[in-house]
Design a protein around this motif. Structure first.
Motif, PDB file in Angstrom:
ATOM      1  N   ILE A 102     -55.925  -2.538  95.679  1.00 34.35           N
ATOM      2  CA  ILE A 102     -57.151  -1.645  96.159  1.00 34.35           C
ATOM      3  C   ILE A 102     -56.265  -2.276  97.901  1.00 34.35           C
ATOM      4  N   PHE A 103     -55.587  -3.304  98.505  1.00 30.40           N
ATOM      5  CA  PHE A 103     -55.436  -3.181  99.407  1.00 30.40           C
ATOM      6  C   PHE A 103     -53.900  -1.992 100.137  1.00 30.40           C
ATOM      7  N   THR A 104     -53.510  -1.633  98.737  1.00 33.59           N
ATOM      8  CA  THR A 104     -52.545  -0.204 100.032  1.00 33.59           C
ATOM      9  C   THR A 104     -53.245   1.406  99.613  1.00 33.59           C
ATOM     10  N   ALA A 105     -54.163   1.006  98.466  1.00 34.05           N
ATOM     11  CA  ALA A 105     -55.375   1.808  98.687  1.00 34.05           C
ATOM     12  C   ALA A 105     -56.151   2.204  99.698  1.00 34.05           C
ATOM     13  N   ALA A 106     -56.996   0.815  99.938  1.00 41.23           N
ATOM     14  CA  ALA A 106     -57.105   0.937 101.573  1.00 41.23           C
ATOM     15  C   ALA A 106     -56.814   1.548 102.692  1.00 41.23           C
ATOM     16  N   GLN A 107     -55.157   1.223 102.620  1.00 39.47           N
ATOM     17  CA  GLN A 107     -54.552   1.987 104.041  1.00 39.47           C
ATOM     18  C   GLN A 107     -54.252   3.318 103.681  1.00 39.47           C
ATOM     19  N   GLU A 108     -54.466   3.646 102.703  1.00 39.56           N
ATOM     20  CA  GLU A 108     -53.664   4.675 102.634  1.00 39.56           C
ATOM     21  C   GLU A 108     -54.962   5.594 102.871  1.00 39.56           C
ATOM     22  N   LYS A 109     -56.603   5.754 102.497  1.00 41.60           N
ATOM     23  CA  LYS A 109     -57.251   6.326 102.376  1.00 41.60           C
ATOM     24  C   LYS A 109     -58.325   5.612 103.501  1.00 41.60           C
ATOM     25  N   ASN A 110     -57.891   4.844 104.605  1.00 43.05           N
ATOM     26  CA  ASN A 110     -58.365   4.008 105.778  1.00 43.05           C
ATOM     27  C   ASN A 110     -59.672   4.025 105.033  1.00 43.05           C
ATOM     28  N   ILE A 111     -60.463   3.368 104.291  1.00 45.73           N
ATOM     29  CA  ILE A 111     -61.254   2.298 104.585  1.00 45.73           C
ATOM     30  C   ILE A 111     -60.782   1.072 103.841  1.00 45.73           C
ATOM     31  N   LEU A 112     -62.559   0.575 104.101  1.00 37.46           N
ATOM     32  CA  LEU A 112     -62.555  -0.874 103.419  1.00 37.46           C
ATOM     33  C   LEU A 112     -62.702  -1.516 102.429  1.00 37.46           C
ATOM     34  N   VAL A 113     -61.651  -3.019 101.638  1.00 42.99           N
ATOM     35  CA  VAL A 113     -61.756  -2.869 100.821  1.00 42.99           C
ATOM     36  C   VAL A 113     -62.774  -4.883 100.435  1.00 42.99           C
ATOM     37  N   MET A 114     -63.052  -4.633  99.940  1.00 45.91           N
ATOM     38  CA  MET A 114     -63.349  -6.815  99.521  1.00 45.91           C
ATOM     39  C   MET A 114     -62.785  -7.741  98.285  1.00 45.91           C
ATOM     40  N   GLY A 115     -62.279  -8.359  98.672  1.00 45.54           N
ATOM     41  CA  GLY A 115     -61.428  -9.403  97.948  1.00 45.54           C
ATOM     42  C   GLY A 115     -62.100 -10.071  96.828  1.00 45.54           C
ATOM     43  N   ALA A 116     -61.710 -10.656  95.396  1.00 47.06           N
ATOM     44  CA  ALA A 116     -62.433 -11.512  94.991  1.00 47.06           C
ATOM     45  C   ALA A 116     -61.934 -12.778  94.671  1.00 47.06           C
ATOM     46  N   ASP A 117     -62.442 -13.934  94.211  1.00 48.69           N
ATOM     47  CA  ASP A 117     -62.367 -14.986  93.847  1.00 48.69           C
ATOM     48  C   ASP A 117     -61.863 -15.843  95.040  1.00 48.69           C
ATOM     49  N   VAL A 118     -60.489 -15.950  95.630  1.00 48.25           N
ATOM     50  CA  VAL A 118     -60.375 -16.378  96.894  1.00 48.25           C
ATOM     51  C   VAL A 118     -60.328 -15.145  97.867  1.00 48.25           C
ATOM     52  N   GLN A 126     -58.790 -13.139 100.158  1.00 55.26           N
ATOM     53  CA  GLN A 126     -57.377 -12.387 100.082  1.00 55.26           C
ATOM     54  C   GLN A 126     -57.638 -11.715 101.671  1.00 55.26           C
ATOM     55  N   ASN A 127     -57.905 -11.894 102.342  1.00 57.25           N
ATOM     56  CA  ASN A 127     -57.694 -11.508 103.999  1.00 57.25           C
ATOM     57  C   ASN A 127     -56.352 -11.197 104.161  1.00 57.25           C
ATOM     58  N   HIS A 128     -55.800 -12.260 103.635  1.00 56.77           N
ATOM     59  CA  HIS A 128     -54.281 -12.128 104.296  1.00 56.77           C
ATOM     60  C   HIS A 128     -52.865 -11.060 103.549  1.00 56.77           C
ATOM     61  N   PHE A 129     -53.501 -10.074 102.496  1.00 57.64           N
ATOM     62  CA  PHE A 129     -53.267  -9.289 101.714  1.00 57.64           C
ATOM     63  C   PHE A 129     -53.397  -7.501 102.805  1.00 57.64           C
ATOM     64  N   ALA A 130     -53.957  -7.270 103.534  1.00 60.29           N
ATOM     65  CA  ALA A 130     -54.400  -6.294 104.308  1.00 60.29           C
ATOM     66  C   ALA A 130     -55.336  -6.616 105.097  1.00 60.29           C
ATOM     67  N   PRO A 131     -55.166  -7.515 106.134  1.00 63.53           N
ATOM     68  CA  PRO A 131     -56.153  -8.300 107.566  1.00 63.53           C
ATOM     69  C   PRO A 131     -57.232  -7.004 108.021  1.00 63.53           C
ATOM     70  N   GLU A 132     -56.148  -6.257 108.660  1.00 67.49           N
ATOM     71  CA  GLU A 132     -56.819  -4.649 109.170  1.00 67.49           C
ATOM     72  C   GLU A 132     -58.455  -4.220 107.558  1.00 67.49           C
ATOM     73  N   TYR A 133     -57.914  -3.731 106.679  1.00 69.74           N
ATOM     74  CA  TYR A 133     -58.758  -3.673 106.014  1.00 69.74           C
ATOM     75  C   TYR A 133     -60.007  -4.284 105.268  1.00 69.74           C
ATOM     76  N   THR A 134     -59.626  -6.152 105.126  1.00 74.35           N
ATOM     77  CA  THR A 134     -60.137  -6.899 104.249  1.00 74.35           C
ATOM     78  C   THR A 134     -61.664  -7.296 105.268  1.00 74.35           C
ATOM     79  N   LEU A 135     -62.966  -6.710 104.176  1.00 75.58           N
ATOM     80  CA  LEU A 135     -63.749  -6.525 105.211  1.00 75.58           C
ATOM     81  C   LEU A 135     -64.305  -8.234 104.796  1.00 75.58           C
ATOM     82  N   THR A 136     -64.267  -8.928 103.284  1.00 78.61           N
ATOM     83  CA  THR A 136     -64.481  -9.721 102.618  1.00 78.61           C
ATOM     84  C   THR A 136     -64.099 -10.163 101.699  1.00 78.61           C
ATOM     85  N   SER A 137     -64.586 -11.497 101.240  1.00 80.11           N
ATOM     86  CA  SER A 137     -63.891 -11.780 100.016  1.00 80.11           C
ATOM     87  C   SER A 137     -65.304 -12.376  98.712  1.00 80.11           C
ATOM     88  N   ALA A 138     -65.084 -11.800  98.062  1.00 79.40           N
ATOM     89  CA  ALA A 138     -66.340 -12.221  97.384  1.00 79.40           C
ATOM     90  C   ALA A 138     -66.333 -13.553  96.623  1.00 79.40           C
TER      91      ALA A 138
END
Lengths: 404, 350, 318
Positions: free
Chosen positions: B242-258, B260-272
């Motif tokens: 989802i992090f690479t997809a966020a870059q491609e489609k220019n949307i926001l994503v959220m990670g899970a478990d830990v 995950q901001n470091h995977f795509a800092p500009e697109y990761t809103l927060t993580s559950a």
């Protein structure tokens, strides 16, 4: 002359008896079984000498040594290369492999046997297909069909064991065969290659199996044990060795005996019956077989059905004997490992038993090694791959001999 | 040929000897408590509970409290021998990781009454487990709920705060498989979003795998095309997509478990987040102090501060204070019991 | 019906191209390999190796182009092993392929721990090839097809080149002729003074390079890191595509694209949520489609005559 052959016969019967007693006792955790097996070996030697004389025995042993020499060298070399891998990462190879052998053959030998049971069936399935010139790459799918049928019946059956167990074997085996009938018919009618069709069927069976589990008590939205079905009724459980030999490991079930008997039966079918002859003829050269008046299409169909039946048996023994319920066994890969075992065995159905035990011991020993010494498990995979390669590449040794 | 053989034979003792100088295995200090960990068939590196538990144990080991014995099974048939093997090796506390250990634990634990077992993601109610087994669970639905509140507010009311958000009232979720923790996450996420934005549309895709990045990416893109501008993942390694997809489609994503901001800092809103690491560490400490009690379940939720939301990082200035207030409100409502979150889709009616 | 009309848009086709690209590359590899008479079921392992080394090099040298190169090289080297085993050591082709798959999984997992210090996933690569996406000036203006085919990332373009190159090789060049002959009548080829061994080596290594490229696509263009088992059975699907495509380059291309399309469709139908059934139903979809394709299309095609057969010439005096 008559005297000799009579005593020979007695010795032969004793040998077989000793082997059977030895195996059963050993599986029941009575190590005196090993004495029986040793005695059986000695008896066999005596029998051979009595029947054919000393010279012949030495010849037999020599040729036996010759056939076993290269595989042994291959196994040794594979461990050697694996040891180098271990050394690079900073583990002690000798200690690790020592633990592996100890774990696989001594400490957790029952796990080795439990690992081997489904592998024997899937490898037999692949072997019989190979003999017929077919490559049953989808044994995994038929395995899943077998487990599904066995679980479905096991949950619902409320019959005495003696009726229920054979009935489940027959029906579930039939389901496996029927499942493989579709690729077989496609092969005969349209020429669709069985490698692709059985592989696709394996994927389909696997996906259906998670649906099946969902509808048989494993619904993730409802139950605490998601992706695991309800237990089958106790009357359908395969007897364990513990039920008649109290010291035996409580998990070890008689599936191994069924597997060995099946291997013997397959050997008999392939080498002593008309059907077996026809299967092998089609496998060797289907054009020649056709000119001999063999109905090639029919033989292909029968071969595939038998292969499906055997692979389904793997699933049945696993459910009835060990798990008593069904779950989606990620990573088990009985189909793939079955191919490896079948190839190691050189498509001999008797050798399949020993190779499956060896493969099972590698897995069990690898787990033991990894647990006690914290060695990475990936090394076991690498060693397995290398063993497969080195044993089968018989030309490898000839190749180097020529170069050196 | 002979030459090769000689070299080969000579090198064996060399290897054996050099082994003596390599990493010392099994020479650990004897007084340390041995804690066993049996992973599920996915093994370490699943980016989820296996890694989380291991990190918790590692922390305790680094502090010199315990010695870890890790075992990764080759297949599910290894579960039972692995658990009993760890017990035989002298492990006093054993973590069995993943809901697939449900039966294996019930089978093994009675044979080793002196060994304690902690089942991660296992919940026992009928029958209750033996006195040396503790089921450890998280209220994933609570952290999912908070993430849902953020997503529900951001996608409509505050869509003008970021160029990555669109006008449509749609959000999405990429799921690995329908397993209980994933189910709880997803139901919580949906309920949270609906609590602040009642006519929101929550789309989801089940990819059926926890390892296929490419599929996770395609699923996210498919969601984005249906208008989803915030997509969350509950899919292990599949979710990496989802992090690479966020870059491609220019949307926001959220990670899970830990986080995950470091995977795509500009697109990761927060993580559950789900505090597997912390809970494992605390359970281990409890055991060392003699406070470990089996025969039931331990459930970690917001009240225990074991689940929650990751920081917003780069989005600190994008997320308005109203949203943060709403999250705080939801948090206190959940802890006080004012909000009761369903845990399955059937309960939630979705 | 509206649902399906909604589905069949340009975005759907783009998704199909993305999902199909690694399968197309590997299946063309399979075609070349099979045409030379060597069965290749080890593509899953070769793709994994390609994916791993591509990600490693792209991370280590912070340059994705280097990653592509190293990934192809790794696939090629791994294929060299297959060639050596099958051609020189006369090992059963299926065995060697199975070994390659087992080793591919084992070695990548092992090296992941060795190079990156932890299993599961590699580090995120600093630059992925997705950054180099570009539209081909005139072609990308073609309605529908333009944005679908000509506004893509580098390896997709490389895939077009590969397709054209291999159609040309198999149809027009001497090498293609020799490869086909090696798979049909190796003895005839050998009597013409051309080494079957050499031709087969070339074909197998070519297929490995293509698999490596397919793997690299997954790890450094479509994704931005390597994760364990990330090929997720695409090597086997490619094998199916090759056979469904009747052992021809164009057939493989069409079959692979079809598989990519089915995959994309399965995900999209789920998103629309029109059918309320367990998710597993959608996951069966691609395989049923593959099956129908094989059963329906293969009717007329035929495997290379010497496929999977060992070839050995005893020369005296050497």
């Amino acid at each position: 002359m008559f005297e000799t052959s009579k005593s020979f016969l007695v010795i032969r019967i004793c040998t077989i008896l000793f082997i059977v007693i030895g195996i059963v006792l050993f599986l029941g955790s009575r190590h005196i079984g090993l004495v029986f097996l040793g005695a059986a070996c000695v008896l066999w030697l005596i029998g051979e000498v009595l029947e054919n004389g000393k010279k012949h025995l030495i010849e037999v042993l020599k040729s036996g040594f010759k056939t076993i020499r290269l595989p042994l060298a291959g196994i040794f070399l594979a461990f050697f290369i694996g040891g180098i891998f271990l050394l690079i990462t900073g583990y002690q190879p000798l200690k690790s492999f020592g633990a592996m052998i100890y774990g696989g053959l001594v400490k957790n030998w029952h796990v080795s046997i439990l690992n081997a049971v489904p592998l024997i069936f899937t490898a037999l399935s692949i072997t019989i297909a190979f003999k017929g010139g077919l490559f049953n790459i989808g044994a995994e799918g038929q395995y899943y069909v077998g487990t599904m049928a066995a679980t479905w019946l096991g949950i619902r059956f409320d019959l005495p064991s003696l009726v229920a167990i054979p009935l489940i074997f027959i029906i579930a085996g039939g389901c496996g065969a029927a499942y493989n009938a579709i690729p077989a018919i496609l092969k005969v009618k349209t020429g669709a290659h069985e490698v692709v069709t059985t592989m696709m069927f394996a994927y389909i069976a696997r996906t259906i199996s998670s649906l099946f589990i969902r509808f048989n008590g494993g619904d993730p939205t409802l139950s605490a044990h998601a992706y695991i079905t309800d237990s089958i009724s106790e009357s359908t459980w395969l007897p364990t060795f513990k039920s008649f030999l109290p010291q035996a490991n409580y998990r070890l079930h008689i599936g191994i005996l069924i597997a060995v008997i099946t291997a013997l039966a397959v050997h008999h079918i392939l080498h002593r019956t008309r059907l077996g002859f026809e299967i092998r003829a089609v496998g060797l050269n289907s054009f020649a077989a056709r000119t001999q008046g063999i109905a090639v299409g029919r033989i292909i169909l029968i071969t595939m059905l038998l292969a499906g039946l055997l692979a389904a048996f793997a699933g049945v023994t696993q459910v009835l004997g060990l798990d008593h319920k069904m779950f989606e066994n990620i990573n088990a890969g009985y189909g793939w490992n079955g191919i490896a075992v079948a190839l190691l065995a050189g498509t001999s159905s008797i050798a399949v038993v020993f190779c499956a035990l060896f493969w099972g011991a590698l897995d069990a020993g690898g787990q033991y090694m990894s647990r006690t010494l914290q060695t990475p498990t990936s090394i076991v995979e690498i060693v397995k791959g290398l063993i497969l390669f080195l044993i089968l590449a018989r030309y490898l040794f000839r190749y180097f001999r020529r170069k050196a | 040929m002979r030459k090769l053989t000689v070299i080969f034979l000579l090198s064996i003792p060399a290897i054996a000897l050099s082994g003596a100088g390599s990493k010392a295995v099994g020479t650990a200090v004897q007084e340390r408590i041995i804690v066993g960990m049996a992973t599920d068939a996915n093994g370490l590196g699943d980016g989820s509970f296996n890694d989380g538990v291991y990190a918790g144990l590692k922390k305790a080991e680094d502090e010199g409290l315990i010695e870890i014995r890790l075992i990764e099974p080759a297949s599910m048939t290894d579960y039972v021998p692995n658990l009993s093997g760890l017990a035989e090796d002298g492990a006093e506390l054993i973590f069995a990781v993943g809901f697939l250990f449900y039966d294996a634990l019930l089978e093994v634990a009675p044979n080793y009454p002196d060994t304690m077992f902690a089942g991660i993601d296992l919940f026992y109610d009928s029958p209750m487990p033996p006195s040396n087994v503790l089921g450890i669970n998280w209220k994933e639905h609570e952290s999912g709920y908070l993430a849902g509140v953020v997503a529900g507010l951001m996608t409509r009311e505050y869509a003008n705060r970021s160029d990555k958000l669109n006008d449509e009232n749609v959000i999405g979720a990429v799921l690995g498989m329908d397993i209980p923790p994933v189910e709880r996450y997803f139901v919580g996420f949906t309920e949270g979003a609906k609590s602040v934005n009642s006519d929101i549309e929550v789309l989801s895709v089940v990819t059926g795998t926890f390892t296929d990045q490419a599929k996770g990416k395609e699923a996210t893109i498919a969601l984005a095309e249906q208008g989803a501008d915030i997509v969350i993942q509950f899919a292990g390694l599949t979710g990496m997509g989802i992090f690479t997809a966020a870059q491609e489609k220019n949307i926001l994503v959220m990670g899970a478990d830990v986080d995950q901001n470091h995977f795509a800092p500009e697109y990761t809103l927060t993580s559950a987040m789900k505090g597997t690491t912390q809970a494992t560490y605390l359970t281990t400490l409890d055991f060392i102090d003699g406070n470990f009690k089996g025969g039931g379940n331990a459930v970690f939720g917001l009240a225990e501060d074991a689940v929650g939301l990751a920081p917003f990082h780069d989005f600190d200035f994008v997320v308005p204070s109203e949203v943060i207030d709403a999250v705080e409100q939801a948090r206190s409502d959940i802890i006080s019991g004012a909000v009761d979150i369903p845990q399955t889709r059937d309960d939630a009616g979705i | 019906m509206n649902v399906f009309i909604e589905l069949l848009n340009a975005e759907f086709l783009i998704a199909s191209v993305r999902l199909a690209t690694p399968i197309i590359l590997a299946s063309i590899g399979a075609t070349i390999c099979d045409r030379s008479g060597i069965v290749n079921i080890g593509m899953e392992g070769m793709m994994l190796m390609g994916a791993f080394f591509a990600a490693w090099a792209a991370w280590k040298f912070a340059n994705p182009w280097f990653g592509v190169l190293v990934g192809m090289l790794a696939g090629g080297l791994f294929a060299l092993f297959h060639a050596w085993a099958t051609v020189s050591l006369h090992l059963n082709h299926v065995v060697s392929g199975a070994v390659i798959n087992i080793l591919g999984f084992g070695i990548t997992r092992y090296l992941l721990e060795l190079f990156f210090g932890h299993p599961g996933t590699s580090e995120i690569i600093p630059h992925s090839l997705a950054e180099y996406r570009f539209a081909i000036p005139l072609l990308s203006r073609i309605p529908l097809l333009g944005p679908v085919l000509f506004n893509r990332t580098p390896i997709v373009y490389m895939m077009y080149v590969v397709v054209i190159l291999f159609v040309w090789i198999t149809r027009k060049t001497r090498l293609g002729l020799h490869i086909k002959a090696a798979g049909e009548h190796p003895i005839v080829l050998e009597t013409l003074g051309i080494s079957v061994k050499k031709i087969r080596y070339i074909a197998v290594i070519l297929s490995g390079i293509l698999c490596g490229l397919g793997g690299a696509y997954l790890s450094i263009e479509n994704g931005n890191s390597f994760s364990e088992g990330m090929t997720a059975g695409r090597g086997f699907i490619a094998l199916g595509a090759n056979i469904a495509g009747g052992w021809t380059v164009v057939g493989s291309l069409i079959a692979s694209f079809f598989f990519g399309m089915v995959d994309a469709l399965a995900l999209r139908i789920q998103v629309l949520g029109v059918f309320r059934v367990p998710s597993e139903i959608f996951l069966i979809f691609p395989y049923v489609a593959a099956l129908l394709a094989v059963a329906g299309l293969v009717r007329k095609s035929r495997a290379p005559r010497a496929l999977g057969e060992d070839f050995q010439i005893e020369r005296s005096g050497t």
